[in-house]
Design an enzyme around this catalytic site. Structure first.
Site, PDB file in Angstrom:
ATOM      1  N   LYS A  38      23.999  19.850  32.525  1.00  0.00           N
ATOM      2  CA  LYS A  38      24.644  18.829  31.681  1.00  0.00           C
ATOM      3  C   LYS A  38      26.053  18.457  32.124  1.00  0.00           C
ATOM      4  CE  LYS A  38      26.336  22.065  28.241  1.00  0.00           C
ATOM      5  NZ  LYS A  38      25.821  23.031  27.273  1.00  0.00           N
ATOM      6  N   ARG A 132      27.731  27.907  16.064  1.00  0.00           N
ATOM      7  CA  ARG A 132      27.318  26.579  16.469  1.00  0.00           C
ATOM      8  C   ARG A 132      25.878  26.484  15.983  1.00  0.00           C
ATOM      9  NH1 ARG A 132      27.634  24.108  22.537  1.00  0.00           N
ATOM     10  NH2 ARG A 132      25.457  24.781  22.534  1.00  0.00           N
TER      11      ARG A 132
END
Ligand code: PLP
Length: 356
Positions: A38, A132
């Site tokens: 990514k 998260r």
């Protein structure tokens, strides 16, 4: 023809080497790797280098990046790291495996998988303290119970992600908890997880410590491959290359100037009121690179120059004794934020090198 500027030069050989050393290292205790692309906008050549280094999964948080790699002919098991409800149909179309934490999203995945006549594999993420993504451990069993009712969804494992939001370190305690959860769920639901994915580039120290790795058999690793380091302390990993990425920019002004601005001080381009110390006359250079291209704080120059400041399109350097001239190239090493921003900038040319 002159080389394009600014450009980012990427040593594919160094990335392949890093991928190979890491996959051999982690394989010693039965851990497979997902190479995370990514930060590179899903650059196909980088994915290919990871695969050549012996990694078999390619993971990315963006469907666009995965599509880009597939279009370029990259053949691997693709894993989507971040799943959005609105993209459910496209997720099924694009990838075989996704990480998930929401029933509503998995329900939509199930519906589209059925329509497209596919079995979609999911890894359920568990919350182990970093806050998260993840399902709280106490909610995992009821969650799995519900997911088992969704057709065309195959739960291939569980995972967790640490050291991202809350800065929580992977250690024996949270890794053991993940292992225990895997075994408990398998027993309760008479199922078999093929993947227990313990984390990311922050898991290196945990892995190297002499405790066992329990049921953990997978990690999702980006930064360690790209920058040769672990991410809890930012320490380098032995035998890996740390500078596979170099950002190169062009000097567009080089002059001797005072170090102290003159006139009445107001705001700079970003609304700050700057303060300066008079250091007399300096050799100053401006390069054609700015905040629109890269996270400037992530740059560290190869030569002895100092970044004095930056605006959208200019970086001002104290070029000291470097003898920079108009058209000279200035080379920088980058950290993770630098790679992420530079690879995403449409103004920076990506140049692949196949030597070390
Ligand atoms: C980005 C990401 C990773 C990879 O992290 P690195 O620090 O680059 O190794 C792993 N897992 C998830 C869920 C991610 O979003």
């Amino acid at each position: 023809m002159q080389a394009f500027l600014p450009r980012i030069e990427i040593s594919l050989s160094q990335i392949q080497h890093n991928a190979q050393i890491l996959s051999e290292l982690y394989r010693q205790k039965g851990i497979s790797l997902m190479g995370v692309t990514k930060a590179t906008l899903g650059e196909p050549a980088i994915a290919a280098a990871m695969l050549q280094g012996g990694i078999n999964f390619i993971a990315d948080s963006r469907l666009e990046n995965i599509q880009r790699m597939k279009d370029a002919g990259i053949s691997a098991q693709f894993v989507l790291l971040r799943t959005a409800l609105s993209q459910a149909e496209l997720v099924i179309r694009t990838v075989d495996i996704s990480l998930n934490t929401e029933l509503e999203t998995i329900k939509a995945l199930s519906r589209y998988a059925k329509v497209q006549n596919k079995i979609h594999q999911i890894i359920i993420m568990v919350e182990l303290g970093d806050l998260r993504e993840g399902i709280l451990p106490d909610d995992l069993a009821p969650f799995i119970h519900k997911v088992l009712g969704f057709p065309n969804i195959d739960i291939i494992g569980i995972g967790c992600n640490l050291a991202c939001y809350g800065g929580i370190k992977p250690d024996a305690q949270n890794m053991d908890e993940l292992s225990e959860l895997a075994t408990a769920m398998e027993t309760e639901f008479q199922m078999n997880f093929t993947i227990v994915s313990g984390g990311n580039s922050a898991n290196y120290e945990w892995y190297q410590s002499n405790q066992g790795t329990g049921r953990i058999n997978n990690l999702r690793v980006g930064e360690s491959i790209l920058l040769g380091c672990e991410t809890v302390y930012g320490r380098r990993i032995p035998r890996l290359y740390r500078h596979a990425f170099k950002l190169i920019a062009e000097v567009i002004e080089a002059k001797e100037k005072p170090s102290l601005p003159f006139g009445t001080i107001c705001q700079d381009a970003f609304g700050n009121i700057p303060a300066f110390i008079d250091q007399g006359i300096q050799h100053r250079a401006i390069i054609a690179l700015g905040r629109q291209d890269v996270l400037v704080s992530s740059l560290s120059a190869e030569n002895d120059v100092e970044i004095l400041g930056s605006s959208s399109d200019h970086i001002v350097l104290d070029s000291k004794d470097c003898d920079l001239k108009i058209g000279s190239e200035v080379r920088f090493n980058l950290d993770y934020g630098g790679i992420l921003s530079a690879m995403t900038s449409p103004f920076i040319q990506k140049t692949m090198l196949v030597h070390f």
